[in-house]
Design a protein around this motif. Structure first.
Motif, PDB file in Angstrom:
ATOM      1  N   THR A 317       0.843  -1.207   0.000  1.00  0.00           N
ATOM      2  CA  THR A 317       0.000   0.000   0.000  1.00  0.00           C
ATOM      3  C   THR A 317       0.873   1.250   0.000  1.00  0.00           C
ATOM      4  O   THR A 317       0.627   2.203  -0.754  1.00  0.00           O
ATOM      5  CB  THR A 317      -0.921   0.002   1.235  1.00  0.00           C
ATOM      6  N   LEU A 318       1.887   1.264   0.852  1.00  0.00           N
ATOM      7  CA  LEU A 318       2.780   2.418   0.952  1.00  0.00           C
ATOM      8  C   LEU A 318       3.696   2.542  -0.266  1.00  0.00           C
ATOM      9  O   LEU A 318       4.214   3.617  -0.545  1.00  0.00           O
ATOM     10  CB  LEU A 318       3.622   2.316   2.226  1.00  0.00           C
ATOM     11  N   ARG A 319       3.901   1.430  -0.962  1.00  0.00           N
ATOM     12  CA  ARG A 319       4.704   1.492  -2.191  1.00  0.00           C
ATOM     13  C   ARG A 319       3.904   2.107  -3.333  1.00  0.00           C
ATOM     14  O   ARG A 319       4.324   3.077  -3.958  1.00  0.00           O
ATOM     15  CB  ARG A 319       5.174   0.099  -2.621  1.00  0.00           C
ATOM     16  N   ILE A 320       2.734   1.524  -3.597  1.00  0.00           N
ATOM     17  CA  ILE A 320       1.975   1.949  -4.762  1.00  0.00           C
ATOM     18  C   ILE A 320       1.387   3.347  -4.578  1.00  0.00           C
ATOM     19  O   ILE A 320       1.253   4.106  -5.531  1.00  0.00           O
ATOM     20  CB  ILE A 320       0.857   0.916  -5.087  1.00  0.00           C
ATOM     21  N   HIS A 321       1.078   3.719  -3.333  1.00  0.00           N
ATOM     22  CA  HIS A 321       0.548   5.053  -3.053  1.00  0.00           C
ATOM     23  C   HIS A 321       1.258   5.667  -1.844  1.00  0.00           C
ATOM     24  O   HIS A 321       0.663   5.836  -0.778  1.00  0.00           O
ATOM     25  CB  HIS A 321      -0.961   4.995  -2.784  1.00  0.00           C
ATOM     26  N   PRO A 322       2.550   6.012  -1.993  1.00  0.00           N
ATOM     27  CA  PRO A 322       3.230   6.671  -0.868  1.00  0.00           C
ATOM     28  C   PRO A 322       2.558   8.003  -0.561  1.00  0.00           C
ATOM     29  O   PRO A 322       2.226   8.758  -1.475  1.00  0.00           O
ATOM     30  CB  PRO A 322       4.658   6.865  -1.375  1.00  0.00           C
ATOM     31  N   VAL A 323       2.338   8.255   0.703  1.00  0.00           N
ATOM     32  CA  VAL A 323       1.688   9.514   1.090  1.00  0.00           C
ATOM     33  C   VAL A 323       2.660  10.677   0.923  1.00  0.00           C
ATOM     34  O   VAL A 323       2.280  11.777   0.515  1.00  0.00           O
ATOM     35  CB  VAL A 323       1.186   9.420   2.543  1.00  0.00           C
ATOM     36  N   LEU A 324       3.932  10.428   1.231  1.00  0.00           N
ATOM     37  CA  LEU A 324       4.975  11.427   1.038  1.00  0.00           C
ATOM     38  C   LEU A 324       5.573  11.260  -0.349  1.00  0.00           C
ATOM     39  O   LEU A 324       5.917  10.153  -0.749  1.00  0.00           O
ATOM     40  CB  LEU A 324       6.071  11.286   2.099  1.00  0.00           C
ATOM     41  N   MET A 325       5.708  12.357  -1.086  1.00  0.00           N
ATOM     42  CA  MET A 325       6.197  12.279  -2.459  1.00  0.00           C
ATOM     43  C   MET A 325       7.712  12.219  -2.546  1.00  0.00           C
ATOM     44  O   MET A 325       8.271  11.722  -3.516  1.00  0.00           O
ATOM     45  CB  MET A 325       5.682  13.474  -3.257  1.00  0.00           C
ATOM     46  N   PHE A 326       8.393  12.747  -1.518  1.00  0.00           N
ATOM     47  CA  PHE A 326       9.854  12.833  -1.588  1.00  0.00           C
ATOM     48  C   PHE A 326      10.446  12.868  -0.187  1.00  0.00           C
ATOM     49  O   PHE A 326       9.768  13.176   0.794  1.00  0.00           O
ATOM     50  CB  PHE A 326      10.294  14.084  -2.360  1.00  0.00           C
ATOM     51  N   SER A 327      11.715  12.528  -0.111  1.00  0.00           N
ATOM     52  CA  SER A 327      12.448  12.660   1.134  1.00  0.00           C
ATOM     53  C   SER A 327      12.930  14.106   1.249  1.00  0.00           C
ATOM     54  O   SER A 327      12.890  14.858   0.270  1.00  0.00           O
ATOM     55  CB  SER A 327      13.644  11.704   1.137  1.00  0.00           C
ATOM     56  N   LEU A 328      13.380  14.501   2.448  1.00  0.00           N
ATOM     57  CA  LEU A 328      13.812  15.885   2.639  1.00  0.00           C
ATOM     58  C   LEU A 328      14.929  16.244   1.656  1.00  0.00           C
ATOM     59  O   LEU A 328      15.850  15.455   1.458  1.00  0.00           O
ATOM     60  CB  LEU A 328      14.310  16.093   4.072  1.00  0.00           C
ATOM     61  N   PRO A 329      14.848  17.402   1.019  1.00  0.00           N
ATOM     62  CA  PRO A 329      15.886  17.799   0.061  1.00  0.00           C
ATOM     63  C   PRO A 329      17.278  17.844   0.691  1.00  0.00           C
ATOM     64  O   PRO A 329      17.441  18.112   1.877  1.00  0.00           O
ATOM     65  CB  PRO A 329      15.439  19.201  -0.369  1.00  0.00           C
ATOM     66  N   ARG A 330      18.271  17.557  -0.138  1.00  0.00           N
ATOM     67  CA  ARG A 330      19.671  17.655   0.247  1.00  0.00           C
ATOM     68  C   ARG A 330      20.365  18.688  -0.639  1.00  0.00           C
ATOM     69  O   ARG A 330      20.000  18.854  -1.815  1.00  0.00           O
ATOM     70  CB  ARG A 330      20.384  16.311   0.079  1.00  0.00           C
ATOM     71  N   VAL A 331      21.383  19.340  -0.100  1.00  0.00           N
ATOM     72  CA  VAL A 331      22.155  20.322  -0.849  1.00  0.00           C
ATOM     73  C   VAL A 331      23.566  19.794  -1.050  1.00  0.00           C
ATOM     74  O   VAL A 331      24.206  19.309  -0.103  1.00  0.00           O
ATOM     75  CB  VAL A 331      22.194  21.684  -0.111  1.00  0.00           C
ATOM     76  N   VAL A 332      24.055  19.886  -2.283  1.00  0.00           N
ATOM     77  CA  VAL A 332      25.416  19.454  -2.594  1.00  0.00           C
ATOM     78  C   VAL A 332      26.412  20.351  -1.869  1.00  0.00           C
ATOM     79  O   VAL A 332      26.306  21.580  -1.920  1.00  0.00           O
ATOM     80  CB  VAL A 332      25.650  19.496  -4.120  1.00  0.00           C
ATOM     81  N   GLN A 333      27.394  19.733  -1.172  1.00  0.00           N
ATOM     82  CA  GLN A 333      28.354  20.478  -0.363  1.00  0.00           C
ATOM     83  C   GLN A 333      29.684  20.711  -1.080  1.00  0.00           C
ATOM     84  O   GLN A 333      30.404  21.656  -0.770  1.00  0.00           O
ATOM     85  CB  GLN A 333      28.620  19.730   0.951  1.00  0.00           C
ATOM     86  N   GLU A 334      30.016  19.830  -1.993  1.00  0.00           N
ATOM     87  CA  GLU A 334      31.281  19.939  -2.726  1.00  0.00           C
ATOM     88  C   GLU A 334      31.059  19.389  -4.126  1.00  0.00           C
ATOM     89  O   GLU A 334      30.095  18.653  -4.352  1.00  0.00           O
ATOM     90  CB  GLU A 334      32.378  19.137  -2.011  1.00  0.00           C
ATOM     91  N   PRO A 335      31.910  19.751  -5.095  1.00  0.00           N
ATOM     92  CA  PRO A 335      31.726  19.228  -6.452  1.00  0.00           C
ATOM     93  C   PRO A 335      31.657  17.697  -6.439  1.00  0.00           C
ATOM     94  O   PRO A 335      32.486  17.032  -5.824  1.00  0.00           O
ATOM     95  CB  PRO A 335      32.973  19.722  -7.195  1.00  0.00           C
ATOM     96  N   VAL A 336      30.636  17.152  -7.096  1.00  0.00           N
ATOM     97  CA  VAL A 336      30.414  15.714  -7.054  1.00  0.00           C
ATOM     98  C   VAL A 336      29.755  15.274  -8.355  1.00  0.00           C
ATOM     99  O   VAL A 336      29.147  16.088  -9.059  1.00  0.00           O
ATOM    100  CB  VAL A 336      29.516  15.342  -5.853  1.00  0.00           C
ATOM    101  N   GLU A 337      29.914  14.006  -8.673  1.00  0.00           N
ATOM    102  CA  GLU A 337      29.262  13.457  -9.859  1.00  0.00           C
ATOM    103  C   GLU A 337      28.192  12.475  -9.426  1.00  0.00           C
ATOM    104  O   GLU A 337      28.429  11.628  -8.570  1.00  0.00           O
ATOM    105  CB  GLU A 337      30.283  12.760 -10.759  1.00  0.00           C
ATOM    106  N   LEU A 338      26.997  12.593 -10.005  1.00  0.00           N
ATOM    107  CA  LEU A 338      25.879  11.721  -9.667  1.00  0.00           C
ATOM    108  C   LEU A 338      25.246  11.214 -10.952  1.00  0.00           C
ATOM    109  O   LEU A 338      24.793  12.007 -11.781  1.00  0.00           O
ATOM    110  CB  LEU A 338      24.846  12.494  -8.828  1.00  0.00           C
TER     111      LEU A 338
END
Length: 463
Positions: A317-338
């Motif tokens: 149930t929580l997979r197909i209809h997660p109530v929260l759309m996203f986890s808390l935003p993160r900010v990049v601290q140093e140059p990184v590749e993703l």
């Protein structure tokens, strides 16, 4: 600054789409740019990079404070509702300290004590519904969820107080039950007090009335301390920081409102979705009833909580209809590749819970409700993360799952329900969460064959 897969839609249109229909917005963007894309001006800053690849999310969530920092500033949009001292908005050591003060209330013996209360409140709410008359499941689960919050978190039991809190909290929280009314949080020009007839003006007055009740309750507790109370408000009032100082009244208020917002909307929607899918899939309901029957009469709430198939149904149930759309935003601290994309310091990343849960490579036929996924396979915290992850993982996760399982088990074991409308439910924005758009219309067709309640309602609880 070069950003990965920047959406070409004008930023204002992106924001409107994000507010009105976030699911369609995310799915359309993901079709263009799987794994990672950049949205512009949707409410977290100038640009935000959505990430839904499990390996990338793992790197983000396991490198807090090094490469990526969990930035509470992105939650500023919720400040008018939760207040300055909400854990949503705290960062660093203060955030960690406040989490540590609250955590004991959601674990161990405290959780076991909540079990009887959850089951009895569910039974009471169900018993007040007439047979063969349609009702909205989400209204029912809202009522149950709010009563659990008032009694478990606030420790309220006096009928008059319960009625006042119940009325005023519902009045305030239900203001933002649609994408249209929720838009006031995303467009600052709508946040104008034009009197009680305006949405923002009504919100401010409703919030003031709720605050009056909360501060009165805090003051009463301070004047008449009771060390035997085990509700969460009492625990917070007795807590001390490293300097031996208690929380201020405003800190207590903000923590309480945060727990209400986090626990009320999310849990009510999750349980309503559970009822929807269980009654959409007769075989799922039958398997659940068979599993519940193995426990006999008056099982311990923790035994219900540990049932494997019930757990799988809740997880799906929580997979197909997660109530929260996203986890808390993160900010990049140093140059990184993703994922092969270079990111510069200051880039805002949004781990997308919804899109991860819809990945075909993780969950074949992701639009299909299949609890067996969670019986046959195990998923990492970066593949299944309905409560977010890392240091900002939802603090009330244990209580939410406990409540979800006990409410669903109580409903199934005591009543026979049916869906009124066989048309598929769809998720719709409700404030900062996703909820069933039509509320899941159901009807009670009769009582179950079980002659006794699921748990012994007369057993003395810690309350």
């Amino acid at each position: 600054m070069q950003l990965p897969n920047l959406l070409k839609t004008p930023s204002l249109l992106q924001k409107i789409q994000w507010v009105i229909n976030p699911v369609r917005f995310m799915e359309n963007a993901d079709q263009q740019y799987p794994d990672i894309f950049t949205a512009e001006g949707i409410g977290f800053g100038d640009n935000v990079v959505f990430v839904n690849h499990p390996q990338a999310i793992k790197e983000i969530l396991t490198n807090d404070k090094k490469k990526f920092f969990a930035v509470a500033e992105a939650n500023r949009i919720a400040k008018p509702l939760v207040g300055e001292y909400s854990v949503f908005l705290l960062e660093g050591d203060l955030h960690k300290q406040r989490r540590q003060l609250v955590m004991p209330a959601f674990h161990g013996e405290q959780m076991q004590g909540y079990g009887q209360r959850i089951c009895s409140l569910t039974e009471k709410a169900l018993s007040q519904l007439p047979l063969e008359q349609p009702f909205l499941a989400r209204n029912l689960t809202q009522e149950i969820s709010l009563q659990i919050i008032l009694q478990v978190i606030f420790g309220l039991h006096e009928v008059e107080k319960l009625q006042k809190f119940n009325h005023l909290l519902l009045q305030m929280l239900n203001l933002f039950q649609s994408p249209l009314t929720s838009s006031v949080f995303f467009f600052s020009f709508l946040q104008k007090d034009l009197g009680t007839w305006s949405p923002w003006g009504k919100f401010l007055r409703d919030r003031e009335q709720v605050d009056i009740l909360i501060y009165a309750e805090i003051n009463e507790r301070r004047q008449q301390p009771d060390t035997k109370r085990v509700d969460i408000l009492s625990m917070l009032m007795s807590a001390r920081d490293d300097a031996g100082q208690p929380m201020t009244d405003q800190e207590l208020r903000d923590h309480l409102i945060t727990l209400i917002i986090a626990g009320y909307e999310t849990t009510a929607s999750a349980i309503a979705w559970g009822l929807y899918w269980i009654h959409q899939k007769p075989l799922v309901r039958e398997k659940l009833l068979q599993e519940l029957d193995t426990l006999g009469d008056f099982p311990d709430p923790m035994s219900i909580y540990r049932l494997p198939y019930l757990t799988a149904v809740c997880n799906e149930t929580l997979r197909i209809h997660p109530v929260l759309m996203f986890s808390l935003p993160r900010v990049v601290q140093e140059p990184v590749e993703l994922l092969g994309h270079p990111l510069q310091p200051g880039t805002l990343l949004l781990p997308s819970i919804y899109l991860v849960h819809q990945r075909e490579d993780l969950y074949p036929q992701p639009k299909q409700f299949k609890p067996e996924r969670f019986v046959e396979s195990k998923f990492s915290h970066y593949e299944f993360l309905p409560f977010g992850g890392g240091v900002r993982r939802c603090i009330g996760e244990a209580l939410a799952l406990f409540q979800m399982k006990l409410v669903l088990a109580t409903v199934l074991s005591r009543y026979q329900l049916a869906l009124v409308d066989r048309q598929p439910e769809r998720p719709q924005r409700r404030g900062f969460t996703l909820a069933p758009a039509n509320g899941v219309k159901m009807v009670i067709t009769g009582q179950s064959a079980r002659e006794k309640p699921l748990v012994n309602m007369t057993t003395t609880s810690v309350f």
